[in-house]
Scaffold this motif. Sequence first.
Motif, PDB file in Angstrom:
ATOM      1  N   ILE A 194       0.838  -1.195   0.000  1.00  0.00           N
ATOM      2  CA  ILE A 194       0.000   0.000   0.000  1.00  0.00           C
ATOM      3  C   ILE A 194       0.873   1.244   0.000  1.00  0.00           C
ATOM      4  N   LEU A 195       2.018   1.162   0.710  1.00  0.00           N
ATOM      5  CA  LEU A 195       2.929   2.307   0.751  1.00  0.00           C
ATOM      6  C   LEU A 195       3.466   2.642  -0.641  1.00  0.00           C
ATOM      7  N   THR A 196       3.890   1.590  -1.378  1.00  0.00           N
ATOM      8  CA  THR A 196       4.369   1.823  -2.747  1.00  0.00           C
ATOM      9  C   THR A 196       3.270   2.484  -3.577  1.00  0.00           C
ATOM     10  N   GLY A 197       2.050   1.967  -3.424  1.00  0.00           N
ATOM     11  CA  GLY A 197       0.927   2.539  -4.166  1.00  0.00           C
ATOM     12  C   GLY A 197       0.688   3.980  -3.785  1.00  0.00           C
ATOM     13  N   ALA A 198       0.733   4.253  -2.477  1.00  0.00           N
ATOM     14  CA  ALA A 198       0.449   5.612  -2.014  1.00  0.00           C
ATOM     15  C   ALA A 198       1.508   6.589  -2.495  1.00  0.00           C
ATOM     16  N   LEU A 199       2.774   6.148  -2.468  1.00  0.00           N
ATOM     17  CA  LEU A 199       3.848   7.029  -2.956  1.00  0.00           C
ATOM     18  C   LEU A 199       3.647   7.327  -4.438  1.00  0.00           C
ATOM     19  N   THR A 200       3.288   6.286  -5.191  1.00  0.00           N
ATOM     20  CA  THR A 200       3.060   6.474  -6.623  1.00  0.00           C
ATOM     21  C   THR A 200       1.900   7.432  -6.869  1.00  0.00           C
ATOM     22  N   LEU A 201       0.798   7.198  -6.142  1.00  0.00           N
ATOM     23  CA  LEU A 201      -0.360   8.073  -6.319  1.00  0.00           C
ATOM     24  C   LEU A 201      -0.049   9.497  -5.871  1.00  0.00           C
ATOM     25  N   SER A 202       0.825   9.625  -4.865  1.00  0.00           N
ATOM     26  CA  SER A 202       1.203  10.967  -4.421  1.00  0.00           C
ATOM     27  C   SER A 202       1.778  11.768  -5.582  1.00  0.00           C
ATOM     28  N   LEU A 203       2.652  11.122  -6.364  1.00  0.00           N
ATOM     29  CA  LEU A 203       3.228  11.812  -7.514  1.00  0.00           C
ATOM     30  C   LEU A 203       2.133  12.243  -8.476  1.00  0.00           C
ATOM     31  N   MET A 204       1.121  11.376  -8.609  1.00  0.00           N
ATOM     32  CA  MET A 204       0.045  11.676  -9.557  1.00  0.00           C
ATOM     33  C   MET A 204      -0.821  12.844  -9.110  1.00  0.00           C
ATOM     34  N   VAL A 205      -1.134  12.891  -7.806  1.00  0.00           N
ATOM     35  CA  VAL A 205      -2.084  13.915  -7.361  1.00  0.00           C
ATOM     36  C   VAL A 205      -1.401  15.217  -6.921  1.00  0.00           C
ATOM     37  N   LEU A 206      -0.079  15.162  -6.823  1.00  0.00           N
ATOM     38  CA  LEU A 206       0.659  16.355  -6.416  1.00  0.00           C
ATOM     39  C   LEU A 206       0.325  17.582  -7.281  1.00  0.00           C
ATOM     40  N   PRO A 207       0.338  17.436  -8.611  1.00  0.00           N
ATOM     41  CA  PRO A 207       0.022  18.610  -9.438  1.00  0.00           C
ATOM     42  C   PRO A 207      -1.366  19.177  -9.138  1.00  0.00           C
ATOM     43  N   LEU A 208      -2.325  18.284  -8.908  1.00  0.00           N
ATOM     44  CA  LEU A 208      -3.693  18.731  -8.611  1.00  0.00           C
ATOM     45  C   LEU A 208      -3.711  19.623  -7.379  1.00  0.00           C
ATOM     46  N   ILE A 209      -3.056  19.150  -6.339  1.00  0.00           N
ATOM     47  CA  ILE A 209      -3.084  19.886  -5.078  1.00  0.00           C
ATOM     48  C   ILE A 209      -2.284  21.183  -5.209  1.00  0.00           C
ATOM     49  N   THR A 210      -1.115  21.088  -5.814  1.00  0.00           N
ATOM     50  CA  THR A 210      -0.286  22.279  -5.965  1.00  0.00           C
ATOM     51  C   THR A 210      -1.008  23.348  -6.774  1.00  0.00           C
ATOM     52  N   ARG A 211      -1.558  22.942  -7.912  1.00  0.00           N
ATOM     53  CA  ARG A 211      -2.207  23.933  -8.783  1.00  0.00           C
ATOM     54  C   ARG A 211      -3.407  24.576  -8.106  1.00  0.00           C
ATOM     55  N   ASN A 212      -4.242  23.749  -7.498  1.00  0.00           N
ATOM     56  CA  ASN A 212      -5.429  24.318  -6.854  1.00  0.00           C
ATOM     57  C   ASN A 212      -5.050  25.238  -5.701  1.00  0.00           C
ATOM     58  N   THR A 213      -4.028  24.848  -4.958  1.00  0.00           N
ATOM     59  CA  THR A 213      -3.592  25.717  -3.863  1.00  0.00           C
ATOM     60  C   THR A 213      -3.041  27.022  -4.418  1.00  0.00           C
ATOM     61  N   GLN A 214      -2.252  26.924  -5.488  1.00  0.00           N
ATOM     62  CA  GLN A 214      -1.702  28.141  -6.099  1.00  0.00           C
ATOM     63  C   GLN A 214      -2.810  29.079  -6.543  1.00  0.00           C
ATOM     64  N   GLU A 215      -3.784  28.503  -7.249  1.00  0.00           N
ATOM     65  CA  GLU A 215      -4.883  29.344  -7.736  1.00  0.00           C
ATOM     66  C   GLU A 215      -5.624  29.981  -6.571  1.00  0.00           C
ATOM     67  N   ALA A 216      -5.839  29.187  -5.520  1.00  0.00           N
ATOM     68  CA  ALA A 216      -6.568  29.705  -4.364  1.00  0.00           C
ATOM     69  C   ALA A 216      -5.774  30.821  -3.686  1.00  0.00           C
ATOM     70  N   LEU A 217      -4.474  30.641  -3.584  1.00  0.00           N
ATOM     71  CA  LEU A 217      -3.644  31.673  -2.951  1.00  0.00           C
ATOM     72  C   LEU A 217      -3.679  32.965  -3.760  1.00  0.00           C
ATOM     73  N   LYS A 218      -3.740  32.799  -5.099  1.00  0.00           N
ATOM     74  CA  LYS A 218      -3.749  33.988  -5.960  1.00  0.00           C
ATOM     75  C   LYS A 218      -5.016  34.808  -5.765  1.00  0.00           C
ATOM     76  N   THR A 219      -6.106  34.162  -5.380  1.00  0.00           N
ATOM     77  CA  THR A 219      -7.361  34.913  -5.265  1.00  0.00           C
ATOM     78  C   THR A 219      -7.487  35.650  -3.928  1.00  0.00           C
ATOM     79  N   VAL A 220      -6.567  35.412  -2.998  1.00  0.00           N
ATOM     80  CA  VAL A 220      -6.650  36.135  -1.723  1.00  0.00           C
ATOM     81  C   VAL A 220      -6.241  37.590  -1.971  1.00  0.00           C
ATOM     82  N   PRO A 221      -7.114  38.537  -1.637  1.00  0.00           N
ATOM     83  CA  PRO A 221      -6.808  39.930  -1.947  1.00  0.00           C
ATOM     84  C   PRO A 221      -5.498  40.385  -1.326  1.00  0.00           C
ATOM     85  N   GLU A 222      -4.741  41.126  -2.130  1.00  0.00           N
ATOM     86  CA  GLU A 222      -3.461  41.653  -1.689  1.00  0.00           C
ATOM     87  C   GLU A 222      -3.622  42.519  -0.434  1.00  0.00           C
TER      88      GLU A 222
END
Lengths: 252, 288
Positions: B133-161
């Motif tokens: 399960i650990l091998t699977g989770a590490l592999t899936l982590s690589l897959m979902v990392l872009p999703l989380i990073t991008r959504n967080t980036q977009e969300a951070l950008k919308t916080v008013p300066e």
Amino acid sequence: MPQSKISTEKLNLYYGAKHALKDITIRIRSNMVTALIGPSGCGKSTFLKSLNRMNELTDGARTEGKVYLDGEDIYGSGMDVTRLRKRVGMVFQQPNPFPMTIYDNIAYGPKVHGVRNKEKLDGIVERSLRQAAIWEEVENQLNRTAMGLSGGQKQRLCIARALAVEPEVLLMDEPTSALDPVSTLKVEELIGQLKGKYTIVIVTHNMQQAARVSDDTAFFLMGEMVEFDTTARLFVHPADRRTQEYITGKFG
Amino acid sequence: MMRKLKDDVLLCLIYLAAFFAEFLLIGILVYVFVKGFPHISLHFLTTVTSVLEGTVGIAGNIVNTIYMVVLTLVIAVPVGIGSAIYLNEYARPGKIVRLIEFTTQTLSGIPSIIFGLFGMVFFGVTLGLGYSILTGALTLSLMVLPLITRNTQEALKTVPESYTSGAIGMGAGKWYVIRTILLPSAMPGIVTGIILAVGRILGESAALLFTAGSGYFLPRSLGGWFHKMVESGGTLTIQLYLSMEKAQYDTAFAIAVVLLGMVLGMNLLTRFFIRKIETAKFTDAGGE
């Protein structure tokens, strides 16, 4: 003559190649209201921000010259920016309460500076809101979000937030330009009440406002400080022709 | 006259398209539900498949799925949010940031089987984690990392300066502002990214087949629950795939219903959660 709280000596500021402030030398009197007037882009807001080093947040900004707060150079290596901004608070053009409760907005600053005690925070919150003349309006909704307040209330909340860290100087960057006339009046009244305790520097587009609230006025034009005098004298007997043209509405 | 006719025809076509899209979705849902629901029983949900007794159960797969989701999120969420914070708030905007952003975007378009291949060879063989399960989770982590990073980036950008300058103007340090203002304000967007990630984890089969394997047993002792992470374990989706391969369509459809239920439940939960944050922060929760 009261001693000066803030003074600058040949302050120059550059945004990249643009020379935004030119040789500004000024003495801002303690516990007085100093107004900075001038047309858009004249450098008055930039000057204001250089007094608590908020200009450093802009990429490519470079400062030369000296800014003294009680005789201490704020750009000196011994100056801690956190301490500086605690002593020199700021109120912005657009009311910018945080998306939290009214209570948390006011408690934010004190928490930044390490106040954790709940009773102490309660006291600070009440004192600050009273000082900003908004306590009566919000005392029963401290745990509601600040985003539900009206524009004028938000701005007074932001003033209370700035006062909560017990600053010595309050910088106000066109604090009423986004407000309706009644709210504007309330904020102006508030400035009158606060000036005995704080040194206030206010940027304003509105010359009547400068005349109403300030003791001293500085007129800025294209990065230069053209004239600096008591408000009474500057508006009645301006020494410089450009000042006269500006305050009589010939340009700007 | 002609124009009116054209408008009407177009309108008809648009309605037809909308109806078709809706109909397909609802049709699939109904079909799966009708085929699968009769085969779901308490026994099916709470036991594991026994060849000796001739019974079928997916309890092991449910547990595996939960492990997979939790473990992947534990790895990917901090890294994803951390890199988003770095890219948005600390890194100097320029070529390198753009390159990293381009790479993350590309990463999210790579077929999952390639992640599976890499995960099997790198985590499984090189790091010696085997089918687990650990091998699977590490592999899936690589897959979902872009999703989380991008959504967080977009969300951070919308916080008013103005929030940031307000806090900085009071002497708050950068990290303090990020922790107390930026992240809480960006929370709905971050949660959305996490939900999308969970969706991908639940739906993934190709990348897991070669990394997490297909074990379906429940741990027998308390220690077994920890050891499970380094054991082979097939998620519901994997089991669904295997059941179909063996032409056990009843089981497959029953699993499909369970999976759909999980996805639906999670979406509802998130929506509730996000609405709660938003009301707490942005509107007058107390009413007048």
